[in-house]
Design a protein around this motif. Structure first.
Motif, PDB file in Angstrom:
ATOM      1  N   PRO A 236       0.832  -1.205   0.000  1.00  0.00           N
ATOM      2  CA  PRO A 236       0.000   0.000   0.000  1.00  0.00           C
ATOM      3  C   PRO A 236       0.868   1.257   0.000  1.00  0.00           C
ATOM      4  N   TYR A 237       0.220   2.407  -0.113  1.00  0.00           N
ATOM      5  CA  TYR A 237       0.960   3.667  -0.133  1.00  0.00           C
ATOM      6  C   TYR A 237       1.607   3.955   1.221  1.00  0.00           C
ATOM      7  N   SER A 238       2.795   4.503   1.163  1.00  0.00           N
ATOM      8  CA  SER A 238       3.487   5.012   2.350  1.00  0.00           C
ATOM      9  C   SER A 238       4.536   6.010   1.884  1.00  0.00           C
ATOM     10  N   THR A 239       4.673   7.112   2.602  1.00  0.00           N
ATOM     11  CA  THR A 239       5.714   8.077   2.231  1.00  0.00           C
ATOM     12  C   THR A 239       7.106   7.476   2.378  1.00  0.00           C
ATOM     13  N   SER A 240       7.231   6.395   3.156  1.00  0.00           N
ATOM     14  CA  SER A 240       8.543   5.770   3.352  1.00  0.00           C
ATOM     15  C   SER A 240       9.053   5.091   2.081  1.00  0.00           C
ATOM     16  N   THR A 241       8.154   4.832   1.108  1.00  0.00           N
ATOM     17  CA  THR A 241       8.599   4.228  -0.159  1.00  0.00           C
ATOM     18  C   THR A 241       8.486   5.212  -1.323  1.00  0.00           C
ATOM     19  N   GLU A 242       8.180   6.458  -1.009  1.00  0.00           N
ATOM     20  CA  GLU A 242       8.101   7.503  -2.034  1.00  0.00           C
ATOM     21  C   GLU A 242       9.409   8.290  -2.008  1.00  0.00           C
ATOM     22  N   ASN A 243      10.105   8.328  -3.133  1.00  0.00           N
ATOM     23  CA  ASN A 243      11.427   8.960  -3.163  1.00  0.00           C
ATOM     24  C   ASN A 243      11.600   9.711  -4.479  1.00  0.00           C
ATOM     25  N   PHE A 244      11.451  11.036  -4.420  1.00  0.00           N
ATOM     26  CA  PHE A 244      11.533  11.837  -5.641  1.00  0.00           C
ATOM     27  C   PHE A 244      12.875  11.711  -6.329  1.00  0.00           C
ATOM     28  N   MET A 245      13.925  11.383  -5.591  1.00  0.00           N
ATOM     29  CA  MET A 245      15.238  11.247  -6.210  1.00  0.00           C
ATOM     30  C   MET A 245      15.313  10.044  -7.145  1.00  0.00           C
ATOM     31  N   LYS A 246      14.281   9.197  -7.120  1.00  0.00           N
ATOM     32  CA  LYS A 246      14.189   8.073  -8.042  1.00  0.00           C
ATOM     33  C   LYS A 246      13.079   8.283  -9.066  1.00  0.00           C
TER      34      LYS A 246
END
Length: 572
Positions: A236-246
């Protein structure tokens, strides 16, 4: 110019400074005296004074020394500890930010960052959190801190204030620092309260240098890099797996050595956000494009005049499709009109930028023709500094992020394509590295019917290539499955694909220019009923048009051959 006269002035400035830092080493009185003699022609050239590292001692070295004295003035004076606000006087901001009445700078959007260089013996920063620190952990803002390119902090904000040590020691040093918001604006911002430095320098905190190219990215969850670090599509969604550098956006800017800004919100669209039925008008990018952020604390007008872009990339439409697919025929005009209106808004805020529109990574390509129509409408009424292209649909072989979002591999591939498109738009030379030349190649089969050969083929939505041999003819070359019409540039390539056949067979394989006898790659694939993977690298010495990948499948009767995940990627 009287070089000796100019040198004498510079030398007098140098002599007046008893010490300064040059690439981390103090300059002694002996060094200064030696440089003075070299400049005056009294001593032979000594490349230890080549401060700009170009192999020559010249006027530019004098300028470099002057800049060290002015900007890196560790002159042996008293070391003091001072605090600096994160303002444009001291840092370079990337992306949209907001400074509140307490002088805390809030990095609001995906990828919003502050970059600066510190000179001193120790330094730390104090990070601030907004109300989102009290939310569930999976919704808290994520940020990272880098010192000289090394990651020193990667965390979710869970407190309203946190101090982070950047470096500490007894010896003065220079360090490049970056603080970046990795998650998206929907989930709050990352604040920088102050920068504390212990230094004897007159200018201990200076902004990073501006870059020549500036790109703005407007998008949805794909641009945010939603779930890019998730283990599977089932997460599911989590900010812990969201990484703008990727994100493809960050990676594109890195490849082109550009400064960037992003305006991206998961689930948002042009005329409708993501929905399972009715139109979602609460999640529209045009409604918040003019503001720093959508959340109430950051809904301040963004200064477009101050922050000008050379290129604006719009990657929207995926969420609109969730609404449009219910009645595409009758809703098409609404989307075209809404998209055209948004283009006009973007142009009004970016009068000199080249606009590039795309979508398709997560499907919904049925509405891409509507984007093409909107672009044509805009072009006819405004200007021709605009283009569009259909992004390749993500492949199962490259994996998925959370909720079926693009993986790191897909984001990187998208960045290679977009960087090439930007080069094309601006008339810049593209190295084409990372591009898959087979992606848009022509899939076809050549059959020598005179030899009695007969075959049928089918190309799937995922570009899998299925060939059914009825009669194989007399030679392997009597049936040739090929991916053609590729224009290759000089460089090194990697050909990869998966394959299987209904029998044990050796399949001749070539990569060559159509009509040519010479090959860039000539090989044999040993196939049987099990699926296998092929990978081989080769070099193209000079650019060539109309090149092709050829599989010779003739001679044997009544069998199938399947080739999938065919890629021809330029690697250098």
């Amino acid at each position: 110019m009287n070089l000796k006269k100019y040198a004498a002035v510079i030398v007098s400035v140098i002599t007046a400074a008893s010490s300064c830092l040059i690439t981390g080493n103090a300059v002694s009185d002996t060094d200064i005296a030696g440089l003075k003699k070299v400049i005056a022609g009294e001593n032979s050239i000594d490349l230890s004074y080549d401060f700009d590292n170009n192999g020559d001692i010249d006027i530019f070295d004098l300028v470099k020394m002057k800049n060290y004295i002015i900007n890196d003035d560790n002159s042996g004076g008293e070391t003091v500890t001072s605090k600096y606000s994160a303002s444009e006087k001291y840092v370079k901001f990337m992306g949209r930010y907001f400074t509140d009445k307490n002088n805390t700078a809030w990095l609001v959007q995906s990828g919003s960052a502050a970059e600066f260089t510190i000179s001193g013996v120790s330094a730390e920063i104090t990070i601030a959190g907004d109300s989102m620190v009290d939310s569930e952990e999976k919704y808290r803002p994520r940020y990272a801190v880098y010192v000289d390119g090394e990651l020193v902090e990667d965390s979710l904000l869970s407190t309203y204030e946190k101090t982070i040590k950047l470096f500490d020691g007894d010896t003065p040093r220079k360090a490049d620092v970056k603080i970046i918001h990795l998650s998206e604006a929907n989930n709050g911002a990352v604040g920088i309260k102050n920068i504390s430095v212990s230094s004897s320098s007159a200018n201990p905190v200076v902004p990073a240098a501006e870059k020549n190219l500036k790109i703005e990215f407007i998008g949805d969850s794909i641009t945010c890099a939603y779930g890019v670090e998730a283990k599977s599509q089932n997460d599911p969604y989590s900010t812990s797996t969201e990484n703008f550098m990727k994100s493809y956006a960050y990676l594109t800017a890195e490849k082109l050595d550009a400064d960037y800004s992003a305006v991206s919100y998961s689930g948002h669209g042009v005329i409708s956000g993501y929905t399972s039925s009715e139109r979602n008008t609460e999640s529209l990018v045009p409604d918040c494009y003019e503001f720093v952020g959508k959340l109430p604390d950051y809904m301040q007008k963004w200064d477009f005049e101050k922050h000008k872009n050379d290129v604006v990339v719009i990657n929207l439409g995926t969420n609109d499709y969730s609404y449009l697919k219910n009645d595409l025929e009758n809703l098409s005009d609404d989307f075209v009109n809404g998209y055209t209106d948004f283009l006009e808004m973007v142009r009004s805020k970016n009068p000199d930028a080249y606009i590039i529109c795309t979508m398709g990574t997560m499907g919904g390509e049925d509405i891409y023709p509507l984007i093409e129509k909107a672009v044509e409408n805009f072009r006819s009424e405004n200007d021709d500094r605009i283009m569009c292209y259909l992004s390749a649909v993500q492949k199962t072989a490259n994996g998925y992020g959370a909720d079926w979002h693009p993986s790191e591999i897909t984001q990187q591939q998208s960045a290679y394509v977009l960087a090439d498109k930007i080069c094309e738009a601006l008339g810049m030379e593209s190295d084409k590295v990372g591009l898959d030349f087979a992606e848009n190649g022509k899939y076809d089969v050549a059959i020598n019917s005179d030899s009695g050969a007969n075959a049928a083929f089918y190309v799937g939505y995922d570009k899998s290539f299925w060939v059914n041999m009825v009669m194989g003819g007399e030679k392997t070359s009597d049936i040739q499955a090929y991916v053609g019409e590729m224009n290759l540039t000089s460089g090194k390539y990697r050909l990869e694909f998966d394959y299987t056949t209904g029998l044990t067979k050796e399949i001749p394989l070539y990569v060559k220019q159509h009509g040519s006898e010479s090959c860039y790659l000539s090989d044999t694939v040993n196939s049987d009923t099990s699926t296998a993977h092929y990978s081989k690298e080769f070099t193209v010495d000079s650019s060539a048009e109309n090149c092709e990948i050829v599989f010779e499948l003739g001679k044997d009767n009544y069998y199938n051959a399947t080739f999938s995940n065919i890629t021809l990627i330029k690697i250098s």
